[in-house]
Design a protein around this motif. Sequence first.
Motif, PDB file in Angstrom:
ATOM      1  N   VAL A 284       0.670  -1.312  -0.063  1.00  0.00           N
ATOM      2  CA  VAL A 284       0.102  -0.145   0.035  1.00  0.00           C
ATOM      3  C   VAL A 284       0.815   1.161   0.015  1.00  0.00           C
ATOM      4  N   ASP A 285       2.214   1.074   0.244  1.00  0.00           N
ATOM      5  CA  ASP A 285       2.904   2.497   0.180  1.00  0.00           C
ATOM      6  C   ASP A 285       3.650   2.614  -1.179  1.00  0.00           C
ATOM      7  N   GLY A 286       3.146   1.449  -2.017  1.00  0.00           N
ATOM      8  CA  GLY A 286       3.765   1.423  -3.746  1.00  0.00           C
ATOM      9  C   GLY A 286       4.790   0.745  -3.862  1.00  0.00           C
ATOM     10  N   GLN A 287       5.410   0.336  -2.848  1.00  0.00           N
ATOM     11  CA  GLN A 287       6.530  -0.640  -2.992  1.00  0.00           C
ATOM     12  C   GLN A 287       6.324  -2.103  -3.326  1.00  0.00           C
ATOM     13  N   ASP A 288       7.095  -2.920  -3.932  1.00  0.00           N
ATOM     14  CA  ASP A 288       6.726  -4.117  -4.425  1.00  0.00           C
ATOM     15  C   ASP A 288       7.350  -5.187  -3.290  1.00  0.00           C
ATOM     16  N   LYS A 289       6.730  -6.072  -3.272  1.00  0.00           N
ATOM     17  CA  LYS A 289       7.177  -7.362  -2.797  1.00  0.00           C
ATOM     18  C   LYS A 289       7.160  -8.452  -3.373  1.00  0.00           C
ATOM     19  N   LYS A 290       8.355  -9.171  -3.811  1.00  0.00           N
ATOM     20  CA  LYS A 290       8.368 -10.348  -4.886  1.00  0.00           C
ATOM     21  C   LYS A 290       7.431 -11.493  -4.273  1.00  0.00           C
ATOM     22  N   ILE A 291       6.606 -12.142  -5.366  1.00  0.00           N
ATOM     23  CA  ILE A 291       5.868 -13.296  -4.889  1.00  0.00           C
ATOM     24  C   ILE A 291       6.730 -14.601  -4.446  1.00  0.00           C
ATOM     25  N   ASP A 292       7.779 -14.617  -5.291  1.00  0.00           N
ATOM     26  CA  ASP A 292       8.719 -15.630  -5.032  1.00  0.00           C
ATOM     27  C   ASP A 292       9.410 -15.583  -3.689  1.00  0.00           C
ATOM     28  N   ASP A 293       9.774 -14.105  -2.955  1.00  0.00           N
ATOM     29  CA  ASP A 293      10.155 -14.394  -1.826  1.00  0.00           C
ATOM     30  C   ASP A 293       9.419 -14.565  -0.759  1.00  0.00           C
TER      31      ASP A 293
END
Length: 444
Positions: A284-293
Amino acid sequence: MAEATDESAIKIDTLDVEDKLKWCKEILEYGRERFGQLEKSESLTEFINELANQKIISGFNKMSLEKLKVQSEVVEELHRILPSKGWDNFKKAREILYTKFPNFKEEGIWDEDKVDDLPVLSIKYSAANEDLSATGVEHDGAAATSTNDIADVDGMFSSSSRAPAQPTKSEPVKSRSDFSALPSYSMTNRRHKGICLIINNELYDRARAANKDFKDRRGSSKDADSIKELFSKLGFYVEYQKNLTKSKMDKLVDMMVSFQGLNTYSCFVAVFLSHGENECLNCVDGQDKKIDDIINAFKGDNCPALRGIPKWFIIQACRGKDFNYEVNIQHDAPGDDGHDVERQSDRPISIPACADFYISYATAPGYYSFRNINEGSWFINDLCKVLREYAQKEDVNTMMTRVNRNVALGRVVGSEYGYRRQMPCHVNMLTSALYLTNVRQSQI
């Protein structure tokens, strides 16, 4: 089984020592810069003396602070010491701070209400685990352009000039005995049946505040409610978290992986409702979280508690900016390749190379997924419908093929560029059939 309470309803005073410590550190971090701006070192010294007089810090702590000559070092050491004194002592220290520096109280320095809620595993505090040790269609892309945005309209398919195609009538459901040749995972080999983690990223005002073009995911709460109700009735414990920043997402995944009660569950399900692109979830802050991680964190070498246990990841998010347009399919004979198909993304699905995972994506790589602002997303809507009807009779892989069919053939939205559809995608690394029920339940 009762679902978990909302994290905002959990008060710091009710948390265990570990979580109270996390809160102390977060609150101190929020006020660090302002606290370090005390105009006179005498003011800071006076504050430290009062902490010692009130027995909040020890005489040894006071001596170590007095040896430091640089004020920034004093502040750093104080921030290291205070959390170790416990939540009650921290609150006493805050009272002293507010008495000596009223402007700090006005600014909310050291006030937990000014700090974003930390993700807290409500499952740790649930009665179910006391015995454990310790109306329009939108897409779920990050931003909508003038050519790709689908306007909010009344009704799921009201932008289409024709009725959506419907799946043909399915074959009668086979009894479970027909699948007896394939072994299945046990839902009773551990103390609890299963746990379902739901992360619902719906409000993206923080991303917009950072000048990132994200829309709120209207209708996502409908998806969350449907999933919570479904898995609660299936006998799973539901852990619900919402509107997570990248930092919160990281902390939550770490907390879940290390949760000491995780090894009492026979099945693990994680549902992510979020904007997404390029095999990442948009926090929600616009940063990405890798699904793989996220998925890799639950592999057997990283999460021993789930070794040999089925793990189902359900991901409702876009995976690119392409639309899946209709194509005509002409079959001349079984096995004949003489038909037109739409070219899919060349990007391979990136998955961890491990067993006992089943990963369900709302859409194929590179494509948008769709969500109705009143009824929720196409994928989650059909997933819940299929599971309610077939969970007592069929395994997950068979049910998700039904979901594929319902979404691909039964959902369509029209535009000036053509009719757009959606194709869910699944990665099956299970070694046995996964049934969500061991016996028939009266109603789901």
